[in-house]
Design an enzyme around this catalytic site. Structure first.
Site, PDB file in Angstrom:
ATOM      1  N   TRP A  76     -54.670  60.986   0.853  1.00 46.67           N
ATOM      2  CA  TRP A  76     -54.220  60.233  -0.326  1.00 46.67           C
ATOM      3  C   TRP A  76     -53.497  58.985   0.145  1.00 46.67           C
ATOM      4  CZ3 TRP A  76     -48.989  59.329  -1.939  1.00 46.67           C
ATOM      5  CH2 TRP A  76     -48.940  58.429  -3.025  1.00 46.67           C
ATOM      6  N   ASP A  83     -49.371  70.907  -6.115  1.00 51.27           N
ATOM      7  CA  ASP A  83     -48.741  69.630  -5.782  1.00 51.27           C
ATOM      8  C   ASP A  83     -47.802  69.220  -6.905  1.00 51.27           C
ATOM      9  OD1 ASP A  83     -48.017  67.181  -4.774  1.00 51.27           O
ATOM     10  OD2 ASP A  83     -49.890  66.175  -5.285  1.00 51.27           O
ATOM     11  N   ASP A 142     -47.787  61.005 -14.201  1.00 50.41           N
ATOM     12  CA  ASP A 142     -47.966  61.902 -13.063  1.00 50.41           C
ATOM     13  C   ASP A 142     -46.603  62.380 -12.560  1.00 50.41           C
ATOM     14  OD1 ASP A 142     -49.127  63.221 -10.908  1.00 50.41           O
ATOM     15  OD2 ASP A 142     -49.177  61.422  -9.658  1.00 50.41           O
ATOM     16  N   ASP A 196     -45.398  65.300 -11.855  1.00 45.47           N
ATOM     17  CA  ASP A 196     -45.328  66.413 -10.911  1.00 45.47           C
ATOM     18  C   ASP A 196     -44.307  67.475 -11.293  1.00 45.47           C
ATOM     19  OD1 ASP A 196     -47.318  65.860  -8.707  1.00 45.47           O
ATOM     20  OD2 ASP A 196     -46.257  63.962  -8.719  1.00 45.47           O
ATOM     21  N   HIS A 232     -53.431  62.994 -12.058  1.00 43.46           N
ATOM     22  CA  HIS A 232     -53.894  61.669 -11.662  1.00 43.46           C
ATOM     23  C   HIS A 232     -54.822  60.984 -12.644  1.00 43.46           C
ATOM     24  CE1 HIS A 232     -52.863  61.847  -7.101  1.00 43.46           C
ATOM     25  NE2 HIS A 232     -51.842  62.160  -7.884  1.00 43.46           N
ATOM     26  N   GLU A 280     -58.485  62.099  -2.082  1.00 43.91           N
ATOM     27  CA  GLU A 280     -57.808  62.266  -3.377  1.00 43.91           C
ATOM     28  C   GLU A 280     -57.777  60.938  -4.140  1.00 43.91           C
ATOM     29  OE1 GLU A 280     -53.717  63.578  -3.113  1.00 43.91           O
ATOM     30  OE2 GLU A 280     -53.684  64.163  -5.225  1.00 43.91           O
ATOM     31  N   ASP A 337     -56.526  65.878  -8.571  1.00 45.23           N
ATOM     32  CA  ASP A 337     -55.124  66.183  -8.861  1.00 45.23           C
ATOM     33  C   ASP A 337     -54.934  66.149 -10.376  1.00 45.23           C
ATOM     34  OD1 ASP A 337     -52.294  65.602  -9.528  1.00 45.23           O
ATOM     35  OD2 ASP A 337     -51.982  65.492  -7.369  1.00 45.23           O
ATOM     36  N   HIS A 342     -55.379  69.685  -6.487  1.00 47.91           N
ATOM     37  CA  HIS A 342     -53.923  69.596  -6.494  1.00 47.91           C
ATOM     38  C   HIS A 342     -53.499  69.994  -7.891  1.00 47.91           C
ATOM     39  CE1 HIS A 342     -52.731  66.905  -2.861  1.00 47.91           C
ATOM     40  NE2 HIS A 342     -53.225  68.080  -2.516  1.00 47.91           N
ATOM     41  N   LYS A 360     -56.799  58.549  -7.672  1.00 44.60           N
ATOM     42  CA  LYS A 360     -55.633  58.408  -8.546  1.00 44.60           C
ATOM     43  C   LYS A 360     -55.819  57.239  -9.503  1.00 44.60           C
ATOM     44  CE  LYS A 360     -50.593  58.383  -8.237  1.00 44.60           C
ATOM     45  NZ  LYS A 360     -49.440  58.651  -7.389  1.00 44.60           N
TER      46      LYS A 360
HETATM   47  C1  RNT Z   1     -49.611  61.506  -5.051  1.00 44.32           C
HETATM   48  C2  RNT Z   1     -50.578  62.558  -4.660  1.00 44.32           C
HETATM   49  C3  RNT Z   1     -50.316  63.225  -3.347  1.00 44.32           C
HETATM   50  C4  RNT Z   1     -48.860  63.562  -3.109  1.00 44.32           C
HETATM   51  C5  RNT Z   1     -48.618  64.498  -1.950  1.00 44.32           C
HETATM   52  C6  RNT Z   1     -47.205  64.528  -1.540  1.00 44.32           C
HETATM   53  O1  RNT Z   1     -49.756  61.084  -6.332  1.00 44.32           O
HETATM   54  O2  RNT Z   1     -50.681  63.512  -5.656  1.00 44.32           O
HETATM   55  O3  RNT Z   1     -51.136  64.315  -3.212  1.00 44.32           O
HETATM   56  O4  RNT Z   1     -48.288  64.133  -4.248  1.00 44.32           O
HETATM   57  O5  RNT Z   1     -49.465  64.206  -0.928  1.00 44.32           O
HETATM   58 ZN    ZN Z   2     -51.840  65.219  -5.223  1.00 47.85          ZN
END
Ligand code: RNT
Ligand code: ZN
Length: 419
Positions: free
Chosen positions: A186, A327, A295, A297, A263, A227, A260, A287, A229
């Site tokens: 990523w 994640d 995003d 998290d 994302h 990955e 993810d 993720h 985004k």
């Molecule tokens: C960031 C991505 C990535 C990170 C991690 C820490 O938006 O999701 O995967 O969260 O690698």
């Molecule tokens: Zn991620």
């Protein structure tokens, strides 16, 4: 004579599930064996041990809950505590910034397994598989938010070398643990504001990735993944490794693609994308995260989307084609509880997917009886899943719902509050 406390409840559940054609014992066996990779970075707010004390790359933790792990020893102890509360096959996902340099002047472009020996021996002791990530953020060689697509050739080369080292370290992880190791790429690269050239950075990114993957590595043991985004904080207008870019790269170069959950545009869900991308890719990485308005998290909850993700994997027999990683990073609550809640939820959703009367639901669909499909999908939600979960936890020696939090509180009192 059974001494299982939850035996009676289990027998009731078995009957209820048998009535809809589901074998509970087979479901437990299957659910227990599906690996879920726990992200080490929840334990210390994504800071790591290789020199940075703040987070960059357009991602952010918020909150200042006491007890953050400050050393590799503290982090591993916290991970051990969390894992003791989590049933099922668990792996650990490590970022390159969790390197232990032991005073050596070595940087990310030159890391070897030496900087991760402690993690590997920890994994071997616990017979736990490892996953890996190059860290393209929180580092002085970042060119603003650019890494592999930087116009600065010195910086770009540094990050290409970091990618190569990451594949090598993953190879050592796979060899040492006897389990495949995913390597998630990523890169935050992008612009805060509207850019005039959307091409140049993408061309450079492609060249850099191609250079990295030209390194010989064992493609069965080391599973590199791209990955994508939509945007990051401060990287709102242009993301180099966007969805189309990353998926296109993955398909054309035969690497994995990472979806993810945070994302995409908030109305999009990754559960709807899994079977689409698996038409064209052998394997993907997830993720599993929870975005709240962005995003953000957040810790994953047992919500509809988590269940749909696991339903997609289990109902389509993607057990070996989808690698599940979590994640998220919440610094506003006890970090071990954050791991335990999310990991237990992932396992619950997997178990619940394995327990669903999918054949009957699908039979209704195939015959065009959408009334029955809806009815069966809804009836499934009140099957006695909790009784099976309680039995499963008990037989695995894992604290049940209602009891695991006491263990976290005791650890907080005895360990975390002394930091
Ligand atoms: C960031 C991505 C990535 C990170 C991690 C820490 O938006 O999701 O995967 O969260 O690698
Ligand atoms: Zn991620």
């Amino acid at each position: 004579m059974s001494h299982v406390k939850n035996q009676q409840g289990f027998e009731i559940a078995k009957e209820a599930y048998a009535a809809v054609g589901v074998d509970v014992e087979a479901a437990i066996l299957r659910a227990d064996a599906i690996p879920v990779s726990m992200h080490c970075w929840q334990g210390d707010d994504v800071i790591g041990f290789d020199g940075s004390d703040s987070l960059s790359g357009g991602i952010q933790t918020t909150g200042n809950y006491p007890g953050r792990a400050r050393t590799p020893e503290e982090l591993r102890a916290d991970i051990d505590k969390a894992i003791s509360l989590i049933p099922g096959k668990t792996k650990l996902n490590i970022h390159a910034c969790y390197a232990e340099k032991n005073g050596k002047a070595v940087d990310r472009d030159a890391y070897t397994i030496a900087e991760f020996e402690n993690w590997l021996s920890w994994a071997k002791t616990g017979k736990i598989g490892l996953d890996f990530n190059p860290t393209y953020f929180s580092h002085p060689m970042m060119d603003g938010d650019f890494s592999l697509s930087s116009f600065d050739e010195t910086k770009r080369r540094f990050w290409v070398e970091h990618g190569k080292r990451s594949l090598e370290i993953a190879g050592a992880f796979a060899a040492g643990t006897g389990q495949p190791c995913t390597v998630n790429f990523w890169m935050p690269d992008g612009y805060k504001d509207t850019c005039a050239d959307t091409v140049k950075h993408r061309e450079i990114m492609t060249r850099s990735l191609d250079e990295i993957f030209s390194t010989p590595y064992d493609k069965h043991a080391v599973l590199a993944s791209m990955e994508s985004k939509l945007f990051g904080l401060g990287v709102e207008s242009h993301t180099v490794a966007s969805h189309e870019y990353s998926l296109g790269y993955a398909i054309s170069r035969k690497v994995l693609y990472t979806l993810d959950a945070g994302h995409f545009h908030p109305t999009e869900v990754i559960s709807a994308k899994i079977s689409a991308v698996l038409q064209f890719l052998d394997q993907i990485l997830l993720h599993v995260s929870r975005g709240v308005r962005w995003d953000s998290d957040h810790v994953i909850t047992l919500d509809d989307e988590l269940q749909r993700i696991m339903d997609e994997i289990v109902w389509n027999n993607y057990d070996k084609r989808v690698f599940i990683g979590l994640d998220y990073f919440d610094a506003s609550i006890n970090r071990i509880a954050a791991w335990a809640v999310g990991m237990r939820n992932a396992r619950k959703a997997i178990l619940n997917a394995c327990l669903a009367p999918v054949d009957a639901i699908r039979a209704a669909e195939y015959s065009g009886d959408y009334t029955a499909r809806l009815a069966r999908l809804e009836d499934r939600k009140t099957l006695p899943f909790g009784l099976v979960w309680a039995y499963y936890c008990e037989t695995k020696g894992i604290a049940p719902d209602g009891a695991w939090l006491d263990e976290v509180k005791a650890y907080e009192r005895d360990v975390l509050s002394r930091r």
